[in-house]
Enzyme design. Structure first.
Site, short mmCIF file in Angstrom:
data_model
loop_
_atom_site.label_atom_id
_atom_site.label_comp_id
_atom_site.label_asym_id
_atom_site.label_seq_id
_atom_site.Cartn_x
_atom_site.Cartn_y
_atom_site.Cartn_z
N CYS A 116 -105.20 6.57 -50.54
CA CYS A 116 -104.93 7.36 -49.33
C CYS A 116 -103.45 7.43 -48.99
CB CYS A 116 -105.72 6.80 -48.16
SG CYS A 116 -107.52 6.85 -48.42
N HIS A 256 -103.05 9.01 -41.15
CA HIS A 256 -104.08 9.24 -42.16
C HIS A 256 -105.42 9.48 -41.46
CE1 HIS A 256 -106.73 8.90 -45.50
NE2 HIS A 256 -107.11 7.67 -45.24
N ASN A 286 -112.34 12.46 -44.47
CA ASN A 286 -111.26 11.74 -45.15
C ASN A 286 -111.10 12.32 -46.55
OD1 ASN A 286 -109.55 9.94 -46.41
ND2 ASN A 286 -110.70 8.10 -45.87
#
Length: 333
Positions: A116, A256, A286
């Protein structure tokens, strides 16, 4: 000659057409819209359904849009870095496929695997390349087909992830703009808590690994949540402190997009009001390394030249980091 700064001069993006809603997901596993929204803040996610298409397909869609928007010819690109955890193949690199398909004949290409944190790590590399004076046009792209490694019988992980890609063009400027500062870290503690257990050289594919569903994302949510909040808050606070950034002079914080509770917890620790957070997790879920550039793509029109932006991310490894970015152009134009 003044010091060169590395500035983002354009952004392109792509998300698949197919929308996997919470309602549809509730027919696959025992869950519901209220449960998902209250815990992670995701309403829907995009899924690349077509057979034979992977991360490189979405990456080249995003890069092609970027080139069209900026008016830059493919042969002008010096380098392309693709951040991905879901590469088309073990080898060659996804970046090399994008380069070949789009005719980036003068570019060299490589992938970064930082989960990520892929985009923020890749941007730091691109900024260094631009600041060296050796490169004039570098593309940073993050592309993730997370649906390819998600177990849609696991109610703990399947609501979280979606597919998508976004890319930015990074160029030199002598103006006080661009990638100003970063703090990037990898602590190496994360393997037991966030990984894919099989498919690598330690545990190659076998009947056993397939039968035991070991080729999907494994996540211990509570542990990941704790580390994500702690690490993202720490590095964001340090980058903000050493650059004199606060709620008054920050235009936006771009976290994020993993979990709305993580986002809110980080904002609280930084004393940043909700209206200064750029959030699109409800639409895409996500998308791992692609979340940060997808936010830039989604909110491009409300970004103005000189805006102070604070980016932060956390991912498998554990990788984590924060960066101070001074936006380079008026997005509405």
């Amino acid at each position: 000659m003044q010091r060169l700064n590395a500035v983002i001069t354009g952004v392109g993006g792509f998300v698949p057409d197919y929308v996997l809603s919470n309602e549809e997901l509730s027919r696959l596993v025992e869950t519901n819209d209220e449960w998902i929204m209250s815990r992670v803040g995701i309403k829907e996610r995009r899924i690349l359904q077509e057979e034979g298409l992977g991360a490189s397909y979405m990456a080249r869609k995003a890069v092609k849009q970027l080139l069209q928007k900026t008016g830059v010819a493919p042969e002008e690109i010096d380098c392309i870095i693709v951040a991905t955890t879901t590469s088309d193949y073990r080898f060659p690199s996804t970046a090399s496929i994008v380069t070949g398909r789009l005719g980036l004949t003068n570019a060299y290409a490589f992938d970064i695997t930082a989960a990520c944190c892929g985009f923020i790590f890749a941007m730091d590399q691109a900024a260094s390349m631009i600041q060296s004076g050796r490169y004039k046009k570098v593309i940073v792209c993050a592309a993730e087909k997370m649906s390819s490694i998600i177990d849609y019988t696991d109610r703990a992980t399947c609501p979280l992830f979606g597919d998508g890609a976004a890319a930015v063009l990074v160029e030199p400027t002598e103006e006080d703009l661009g990638w100003k500062d970063s703090l990037l870290r990898t602590d190496g503690k994360g393997l037991p808590f966030l990984c894919m257990k099989a498919g690598g050289s330690v545990c190659p594919p076998s009947y056993y690994t397939i039968d035991h569903r070991m080729h999907y994302v494994h996540q211990e949510g509570r542990t990941v949540f704790k580390y994500a909040v702690t690490y993202m808050s720490e590095v964001s606070a340090e980058v903000a402190q050493r650059n004199g950034l606060n709620a008054d002079n920050l235009a936006y914080v771009i976290p994020h997009q993993a979990n709305i509770r993580i986002i809110d917890a980080v904002a609280t620790r930084l004393e940043i009001p909700r209206e200064k957070l750029l959030i699109n997790i409800q639409r895409y879920g996500n998308t791992s390394g692609a979340t940060l550039p997808l936010v830039l793509w989604d909110f491009e029109q409300q970004l103005h030249k000189g805006d102070n932006l604070l980016l932060t991310a956390f991912g498998a490894g554990f990788t984590y980091g924060a960066a101070y970015l001074k936006w380079g152009y008026d997005g509405a134009k």
